[in-house]
Scaffold this active site. Sequence first.
Site, PDB file in Angstrom:
ATOM      1  N   SER A 124       0.841  -1.196   0.000  1.00  0.00           N
ATOM      2  CA  SER A 124       0.000   0.000   0.000  1.00  0.00           C
ATOM      3  C   SER A 124       0.875   1.245   0.000  1.00  0.00           C
ATOM      4  O   SER A 124       1.991   1.242   0.547  1.00  0.00           O
ATOM      5  CB  SER A 124      -0.857  -0.024   1.266  1.00  0.00           C
ATOM      6  OG  SER A 124      -1.473   1.223   1.457  1.00  0.00           O
ATOM      7  N   TYR A 154      -1.417  -0.938  10.718  1.00  0.00           N
ATOM      8  CA  TYR A 154      -1.736  -1.581   9.435  1.00  0.00           C
ATOM      9  C   TYR A 154      -0.596  -1.354   8.437  1.00  0.00           C
ATOM     10  O   TYR A 154      -0.061  -2.290   7.837  1.00  0.00           O
ATOM     11  CB  TYR A 154      -3.060  -1.037   8.879  1.00  0.00           C
ATOM     12  CG  TYR A 154      -3.242  -1.289   7.394  1.00  0.00           C
ATOM     13  CD1 TYR A 154      -3.470  -2.585   6.912  1.00  0.00           C
ATOM     14  CD2 TYR A 154      -3.164  -0.241   6.468  1.00  0.00           C
ATOM     15  CE1 TYR A 154      -3.611  -2.811   5.556  1.00  0.00           C
ATOM     16  CE2 TYR A 154      -3.312  -0.466   5.113  1.00  0.00           C
ATOM     17  CZ  TYR A 154      -3.534  -1.754   4.655  1.00  0.00           C
ATOM     18  OH  TYR A 154      -3.673  -1.981   3.318  1.00  0.00           O
ATOM     19  N   LYS A 158       2.443  -3.933   6.500  1.00  0.00           N
ATOM     20  CA  LYS A 158       2.830  -3.985   5.083  1.00  0.00           C
ATOM     21  C   LYS A 158       4.337  -3.771   4.944  1.00  0.00           C
ATOM     22  O   LYS A 158       5.015  -4.446   4.175  1.00  0.00           O
ATOM     23  CB  LYS A 158       2.073  -2.906   4.280  1.00  0.00           C
ATOM     24  CG  LYS A 158       0.574  -3.137   4.203  1.00  0.00           C
ATOM     25  CD  LYS A 158       0.221  -4.329   3.341  1.00  0.00           C
ATOM     26  CE  LYS A 158      -1.259  -4.646   3.364  1.00  0.00           C
ATOM     27  NZ  LYS A 158      -1.604  -5.924   2.755  1.00  0.00           N
TER      28      LYS A 158
HETATM   29  P1  NAD Z   1     -10.820  -7.094   1.627  1.00  0.00           P
HETATM   30  O1  NAD Z   1     -10.945  -7.122   3.111  1.00  0.00           O
HETATM   31  O2  NAD Z   1     -12.026  -6.862   0.832  1.00  0.00           O
HETATM   32  O3  NAD Z   1     -10.124  -8.441   1.129  1.00  0.00           O
HETATM   33  C1  NAD Z   1      -9.219  -9.167   1.923  1.00  0.00           C
HETATM   34  C2  NAD Z   1      -9.677 -10.613   1.951  1.00  0.00           C
HETATM   35  O4  NAD Z   1      -8.750 -11.397   2.690  1.00  0.00           O
HETATM   36  C3  NAD Z   1     -11.034 -10.775   2.603  1.00  0.00           C
HETATM   37  O5  NAD Z   1     -11.879 -11.532   1.760  1.00  0.00           O
HETATM   38  C4  NAD Z   1     -10.732 -11.498   3.899  1.00  0.00           C
HETATM   39  O6  NAD Z   1     -11.798 -12.354   4.287  1.00  0.00           O
HETATM   40  C5  NAD Z   1      -9.482 -12.262   3.534  1.00  0.00           C
HETATM   41  N1  NAD Z   1      -8.618 -12.576   4.666  1.00  0.00           N
HETATM   42  C6  NAD Z   1      -8.186 -11.744   5.640  1.00  0.00           C
HETATM   43  N2  NAD Z   1      -7.410 -12.416   6.492  1.00  0.00           N
HETATM   44  C7  NAD Z   1      -7.333 -13.692   6.063  1.00  0.00           C
HETATM   45  C8  NAD Z   1      -6.690 -14.874   6.533  1.00  0.00           C
HETATM   46  N3  NAD Z   1      -5.944 -14.865   7.650  1.00  0.00           N
HETATM   47  N4  NAD Z   1      -6.833 -16.018   5.833  1.00  0.00           N
HETATM   48  C9  NAD Z   1      -7.584 -16.045   4.713  1.00  0.00           C
HETATM   49  N5  NAD Z   1      -8.218 -14.967   4.227  1.00  0.00           N
HETATM   50  C10 NAD Z   1      -8.102 -13.797   4.899  1.00  0.00           C
HETATM   51  O7  NAD Z   1      -9.705  -6.000   1.282  1.00  0.00           O
HETATM   52  P2  NAD Z   1      -9.275  -5.412  -0.115  1.00  0.00           P
HETATM   53  O8  NAD Z   1      -9.626  -3.987  -0.124  1.00  0.00           O
HETATM   54  O9  NAD Z   1      -9.691  -6.274  -1.210  1.00  0.00           O
HETATM   55  O10 NAD Z   1      -7.688  -5.487   0.057  1.00  0.00           O
HETATM   56  C11 NAD Z   1      -6.933  -6.549  -0.468  1.00  0.00           C
HETATM   57  C12 NAD Z   1      -5.460  -6.327  -0.152  1.00  0.00           C
HETATM   58  O11 NAD Z   1      -5.042  -5.076  -0.687  1.00  0.00           O
HETATM   59  C13 NAD Z   1      -5.146  -6.251   1.329  1.00  0.00           C
HETATM   60  O12 NAD Z   1      -3.902  -6.867   1.550  1.00  0.00           O
HETATM   61  C14 NAD Z   1      -5.051  -4.779   1.606  1.00  0.00           C
HETATM   62  O13 NAD Z   1      -4.222  -4.505   2.696  1.00  0.00           O
HETATM   63  C15 NAD Z   1      -4.435  -4.292   0.317  1.00  0.00           C
HETATM   64  N6  NAD Z   1      -4.730  -2.875   0.051  1.00  0.00           N
HETATM   65  C16 NAD Z   1      -6.022  -2.446  -0.011  1.00  0.00           C
HETATM   66  C17 NAD Z   1      -6.287  -1.113  -0.255  1.00  0.00           C
HETATM   67  C18 NAD Z   1      -7.708  -0.625  -0.324  1.00  0.00           C
HETATM   68  O14 NAD Z   1      -7.909   0.565  -0.338  1.00  0.00           O
HETATM   69  N7  NAD Z   1      -8.714  -1.485  -0.416  1.00  0.00           N
HETATM   70  C19 NAD Z   1      -5.255  -0.207  -0.463  1.00  0.00           C
HETATM   71  C20 NAD Z   1      -3.952  -0.676  -0.410  1.00  0.00           C
HETATM   72  C21 NAD Z   1      -3.697  -2.020  -0.143  1.00  0.00           C
HETATM   73  C1  UD1 Z   2      -6.864   5.294   3.552  1.00  0.00           C
HETATM   74  C2  UD1 Z   2      -5.739   4.728   4.380  1.00  0.00           C
HETATM   75  C3  UD1 Z   2      -4.736   4.024   3.481  1.00  0.00           C
HETATM   76  C4  UD1 Z   2      -5.416   3.011   2.582  1.00  0.00           C
HETATM   77  C5  UD1 Z   2      -6.527   3.723   1.826  1.00  0.00           C
HETATM   78  C6  UD1 Z   2      -7.302   2.830   0.943  1.00  0.00           C
HETATM   79  C7  UD1 Z   2      -5.573   6.306   6.212  1.00  0.00           C
HETATM   80  C8  UD1 Z   2      -4.728   7.336   6.858  1.00  0.00           C
HETATM   81  N1  UD1 Z   2      -5.091   5.785   5.104  1.00  0.00           N
HETATM   82  O1  UD1 Z   2      -6.315   6.280   2.704  1.00  0.00           O
HETATM   83  O2  UD1 Z   2      -3.788   3.373   4.276  1.00  0.00           O
HETATM   84  O3  UD1 Z   2      -4.478   2.469   1.706  1.00  0.00           O
HETATM   85  O4  UD1 Z   2      -7.440   4.294   2.757  1.00  0.00           O
HETATM   86  O5  UD1 Z   2      -8.035   1.931   1.707  1.00  0.00           O
HETATM   87  O6  UD1 Z   2      -6.634   5.962   6.684  1.00  0.00           O
HETATM   88  N2  UD1 Z   2     -12.624  11.613   3.492  1.00  0.00           N
HETATM   89  C9  UD1 Z   2     -13.626  12.455   3.873  1.00  0.00           C
HETATM   90  N3  UD1 Z   2     -14.738  11.930   4.452  1.00  0.00           N
HETATM   91  C10 UD1 Z   2     -14.885  10.596   4.682  1.00  0.00           C
HETATM   92  C11 UD1 Z   2     -13.855   9.727   4.282  1.00  0.00           C
HETATM   93  C12 UD1 Z   2     -12.736  10.275   3.703  1.00  0.00           C
HETATM   94  O7  UD1 Z   2     -13.521  13.657   3.699  1.00  0.00           O
HETATM   95  O8  UD1 Z   2     -15.907  10.184   5.235  1.00  0.00           O
HETATM   96  C13 UD1 Z   2     -11.428  12.168   2.828  1.00  0.00           C
HETATM   97  C14 UD1 Z   2     -10.157  11.920   3.610  1.00  0.00           C
HETATM   98  O9  UD1 Z   2      -9.866  12.973   4.436  1.00  0.00           O
HETATM   99  C15 UD1 Z   2      -9.145  11.782   2.487  1.00  0.00           C
HETATM  100  C16 UD1 Z   2      -9.925  11.273   1.301  1.00  0.00           C
HETATM  101  O10 UD1 Z   2     -11.285  11.504   1.613  1.00  0.00           O
HETATM  102  O11 UD1 Z   2      -8.642  13.057   2.169  1.00  0.00           O
HETATM  103  C17 UD1 Z   2      -9.709   9.820   1.064  1.00  0.00           C
HETATM  104  O12 UD1 Z   2      -9.918   9.109   2.269  1.00  0.00           O
HETATM  105  P1  UD1 Z   2      -9.941   7.524   2.361  1.00  0.00           P
HETATM  106  O13 UD1 Z   2     -10.861   7.004   1.356  1.00  0.00           O
HETATM  107  O14 UD1 Z   2     -10.172   7.177   3.788  1.00  0.00           O
HETATM  108  O15 UD1 Z   2      -8.484   7.128   1.905  1.00  0.00           O
HETATM  109  P2  UD1 Z   2      -7.058   7.609   2.459  1.00  0.00           P
HETATM  110  O16 UD1 Z   2      -7.193   8.331   3.728  1.00  0.00           O
HETATM  111  O17 UD1 Z   2      -6.341   8.272   1.358  1.00  0.00           O
END
Ligand code: NAD
Ligand code: UD1
Length: 675
Positions: A124, A154, A158
């Site tokens: 991330s 978190y 990573k």
């Molecule tokens: P998500 O929670 O929708 O998907 C994660 C999946 O992993 C879920 O289905 C959960 O049930 C499964 N899981 C968690 N722990 C587990 C375990 N111990 N064994 C088996 N399954 C397990 O999240 P997502 O948004 O799809 O994120 C996927 C990956 O991307 C994660 O590693 C997350 O940290 C990373 N990531 C997500 C974002 C985001 O904004 N969504 C941003 C940056 C990185």
């Molecule tokens: C967050 C996580 C980041 C993760 C990413 C995607 C933090 C500090 N970082 O990023 O680790 O990878 O989500 O899952 O939490 N906002 C509002 N109102 C809301 C929600 C968000 O104004 O109700 C604004 C926030 O201030 C930010 C932007 O929207 O400026 C995006 O927020 P968000 O979607 O939570 O993502 P990040 O904070 O960028």
Amino acid sequence: MYILVTGGAGYIGSHTVVELINHGYKVVIADNLYNSSFDAVARIEFIVKQHVPFFNVDIRDKEQLSKIFETYEISSVIHFAALKAVGESTKIPLKYYDNNVNGTIKLLEVMDQYNVKNIVFSSSATVYGDVTRFGDNSMIPIPEHCPNDPTNPYGKTKYVIENILHDVYNSDNKWKTAILRYFNPIGAHPSGLIGEDPLGIPQNLLPYLAQVAIGRRDKLSIFGNDYNSHDGTPIRDYIHVIDLAKGHIAALEYLHNLQNDQGLFREWNLGSGKGSTVFDVYHAFCKVVGRELPHEVVGRRDGDVLDLTANPKRANEELKWKTHLTIDDACKDLWKWTVDNPSGYNIDNYSWKALSANDLSNRSHTIKVDDTFKVSIMNLGATIQNVTYKDAPVALGFVTEQEYKNQSFYIGATVGRYANRISEAEKLKLSVNENGNTLHGGKFGFDKKDFLGPVVKRNKKENSTTLEFYLLDPHLENGFPGDLGTLVKYTIASGSIEIEYESELLGKADETFLNLTNHSYWNISTGSSIDGTKIKMATNKALEVDSKSLLPTGKIVDREVTGFAKGSAGIDTCFVLEQQSVQSVDTRSNELQTVLEATHPDSKVKLVVQTTEPSFQLYTADHLDVPGKFGPRGGFCVESGRYIDAINQESWKKSVILPKGETYGSKTKYAFESV
Ligand code: NAD
Ligand code: UD1
């Protein structure tokens, strides 16, 4: 060779699985469903029109994980499984370290044991921490060499995992490791079938805004408008989840293209390179929804920073990957997902249970419409398994999968590709399973197949729920020409089940022939026999059949039926509605017409059958015999469809021939009421 996708039922994982399969990869999913639902997997299968092996395992369980490597030959792993809520991680850090870090260690140990050394890891942008700390904007947009300094547990998991992967690579240069640092993933699959389904109150901007738009939340809080941006709100690099999913394919291909003995450890940013403010995103989403959404500017959120925009040059050049979709595309797709699934995968009157221990391909799905009506349908044969009206069962069915597999009465099943008999089946090179005929689709008909899905959706306004099942029946299955795609859609409302069939020829032939029906045995009496049931028919015209072969002579004759009196002769007759054309392969534009009403004086239950079809087989099941369960006349069938053996009768033939590019369709409704 398979790609193992951990966390494949989750938001990004589910979209990546779809893209992998669209790119020709074979996939196995491992997910403990902690933050997801098996319905996402069912919908992945529905989109890609094929079964995707799924293991409900926690990646920390090495024994269970090893079973996957024993069962499937795995070439590479895409590792999504993790806990991911920043706020939560500050409250339960040990859980985050255990799940994410320990989980990855276990996964790497098992991979090493099976000599699988290709991994794509979900990291991330959060590992970079607050890049404004450099003061001089030298790290905006953020390049991969930007020093890491995650600010929450978190993000630290990573960071630790990236370091572990680096150390593993240093110890054994055969490992090929792609670290993908995602910026802000948004949007959903354009089909509206899969998307992000956050548990509880959404923490991220767009999921929250979507819930405001659909009426689940009052208003969006905008966390601060005093930042140094064009409108005062913070800047992020939002990326459509489909583009992100494609980034994984690019990384995987990059690893696969390396020389066999050439290892790698490399990080890539997956972002668009373009920053957008909170208000930019807010306005884009409001435009799609078509109205201003309630919002209020409040104070800054702890931990937020001004600008997190990617420099994606490395991924653009090395992976030959860049984003193609816009924020507008993501907003449009998110809105479709939200409107189609206002409460995500969670449907309040729907539940399912597995019918065998380790395989979820055949599940029993129950819709409880209200206190008077409950229906269960399973994947095997898209079969109506159980119908309860006012606490009494009104359809025959079994509990276990084996019971269905042991019998040959098509109880509740979808019958296909061809209901009833086709004479001289050998001439048509079909599977013969009854006196030279093909009966009910042949030896391995639809009743013996696990349909994909279902996609379950609730229509709150009409208090109805739809379940869509899909089957891709391959070319020459039971001898029938062409790949055939069939959708079976059940609409369950108070006291009624409507069935809609829709089929398309997908390839390998210019035309095929089919005739679909449902083979439920209804019993609205208070006992185990249908004796005493009164029948009111909309027609007294029936196909004349040869008494020996049971095949139609081509003539239409009179046949009066008023009920199933005790001791009366059985009925197995195709009744016709002469006013309905037998030229149409899609009858769905016809009005649903009442063809039969059945009542029983003891139960005072009435069943009304309506259809768009030109005929129906009325069958009293005089030979039904499932020891200990159902005997003769335990139920009666009203099988709507096309005329029997129409394929062999010149004047009826058109109704069962499906040319490529056209659609086969029909609708039938069974409704219960008290009289
Ligand atoms: P998500 O929670 O929708 O998907 C994660 C999946 O992993 C879920 O289905 C959960 O049930 C499964 N899981 C968690 N722990 C587990 C375990 N111990 N064994 C088996 N399954 C397990 O999240 P997502 O948004 O799809 O994120 C996927 C990956 O991307 C994660 O590693 C997350 O940290 C990373 N990531 C997500 C974002 C985001 O904004 N969504 C941003 C940056 C990185
Ligand atoms: C967050 C996580 C980041 C993760 C990413 C995607 C933090 C500090 N970082 O990023 O680790 O990878 O989500 O899952 O939490 N906002 C509002 N109102 C809301 C929600 C968000 O104004 O109700 C604004 C926030 O201030 C930010 C932007 O929207 O400026 C995006 O927020 P968000 O979607 O939570 O993502 P990040 O904070 O960028």
